[in-house]
Design a protein around this motif. Structure first.
Motif, mmCIF file in Angstrom:
data_model
loop_
_atom_site.group_PDB
_atom_site.id
_atom_site.type_symbol
_atom_site.label_atom_id
_atom_site.label_comp_id
_atom_site.label_asym_id
_atom_site.label_seq_id
_atom_site.Cartn_x
_atom_site.Cartn_y
_atom_site.Cartn_z
ATOM 1 N N SER A 13 0.823 -1.211 0.000
ATOM 2 C CA SER A 13 0.000 0.000 0.000
ATOM 3 C C SER A 13 0.859 1.265 0.000
ATOM 4 O O SER A 13 0.346 2.363 -0.143
ATOM 5 C CB SER A 13 -0.953 0.008 1.200
ATOM 6 N N ARG A 14 2.184 1.086 0.137
ATOM 7 C CA ARG A 14 3.107 2.226 0.153
ATOM 8 C C ARG A 14 4.145 2.108 -0.978
ATOM 9 O O ARG A 14 5.285 2.525 -0.836
ATOM 10 C CB ARG A 14 3.788 2.308 1.506
ATOM 11 N N LEU A 15 3.711 1.542 -2.089
ATOM 12 C CA LEU A 15 4.602 1.345 -3.227
ATOM 13 C C LEU A 15 5.152 2.674 -3.753
ATOM 14 O O LEU A 15 6.334 2.784 -4.076
ATOM 15 C CB LEU A 15 3.888 0.579 -4.345
ATOM 16 N N LYS A 16 4.307 3.698 -3.834
ATOM 17 C CA LYS A 16 4.770 5.008 -4.311
ATOM 18 C C LYS A 16 5.846 5.567 -3.392
ATOM 19 O O LYS A 16 6.825 6.158 -3.844
ATOM 20 C CB LYS A 16 3.605 5.996 -4.422
ATOM 21 N N GLU A 17 5.679 5.368 -2.096
ATOM 22 C CA GLU A 17 6.676 5.851 -1.143
ATOM 23 C C GLU A 17 7.989 5.079 -1.295
ATOM 24 O O GLU A 17 9.074 5.664 -1.235
ATOM 25 C CB GLU A 17 6.154 5.741 0.288
ATOM 26 N N GLU A 19 9.053 3.663 -4.041
ATOM 27 C CA GLU A 19 9.666 4.124 -5.293
ATOM 28 C C GLU A 19 10.383 5.454 -5.082
ATOM 29 O O GLU A 19 11.498 5.652 -5.580
ATOM 30 C CB GLU A 19 8.605 4.261 -6.385
ATOM 31 N N ALA A 20 9.792 6.359 -4.328
ATOM 32 C CA ALA A 20 10.440 7.639 -4.017
ATOM 33 C C ALA A 20 11.734 7.402 -3.231
ATOM 34 O O ALA A 20 12.755 8.054 -3.490
ATOM 35 C CB ALA A 20 9.484 8.544 -3.242
ATOM 36 N N LYS A 23 14.428 6.232 -5.590
ATOM 37 C CA LYS A 23 14.946 7.343 -6.395
ATOM 38 C C LYS A 23 15.868 8.242 -5.594
ATOM 39 O O LYS A 23 16.745 8.897 -6.161
ATOM 40 C CB LYS A 23 13.786 8.136 -6.992
ATOM 41 N N THR A 85 7.665 6.807 6.522
ATOM 42 C CA THR A 85 6.595 6.298 5.656
ATOM 43 C C THR A 85 6.293 4.823 5.902
ATOM 44 O O THR A 85 5.256 4.332 5.460
ATOM 45 C CB THR A 85 6.951 6.476 4.159
ATOM 46 N N CYS A 87 7.479 2.270 4.528
ATOM 47 C CA CYS A 87 7.304 1.557 3.265
ATOM 48 C C CYS A 87 8.092 0.248 3.231
ATOM 49 O O CYS A 87 7.759 -0.646 2.459
ATOM 50 C CB CYS A 87 7.677 2.448 2.081
#
Length: 101
Positions: A13-17, A19-20, A23, A85, A87
């Motif tokens: 549920s924290r895939l976007k976090e 990925e950030a 990066k 986060t 993540c």
């Protein structure tokens, strides 16, 4: 030459976090002399496993990076981001050496 392989268990549920977070680390590894081969996020199959790989010229260079990252503000911010986060559930680290013809 030594390649660090990281296997993460992440919160899907924290895939976007996550990925950030990845990066953030790519340029940081390169800043300290490593070559980052990227983060690999779930696509098909398990939705909570991610990978990363990066290479340093030697284990000694990797250890120097580890020590320097503890005093680097950007590295500390990346660690804090992952903590804040949540993540990353857990991770394991392994080291490999290449074999060429």
């Amino acid at each position: 030459m030594v390649t660090c392989y990281l296997r993460y268990v992440i919160d899907p549920s924290r895939l976007k976090e996550f990925e950030a977070y990845g990066k953030m680390w790519i340029p940081l590894v390169e800043k300290f002399g490593g070559t980052h081969h990227g983060y690999f996020l779930p696509s098909e199959g398990a939705n909570n496993i991610a990978l990363a790989m990066f290479t340093f010229p030697s284990l000694a260079e990797y250890e120097r990076y580890r020590q320097q990252s503890m005093d680097d503000a950007a590295c500390q911010a990346a660690f804090k981001y992952a903590e804040d986060t949540r993540c990353i559930v857990s991770y394991e680290r392994s080291f490999f050496r290449p074999v060429f013809a």
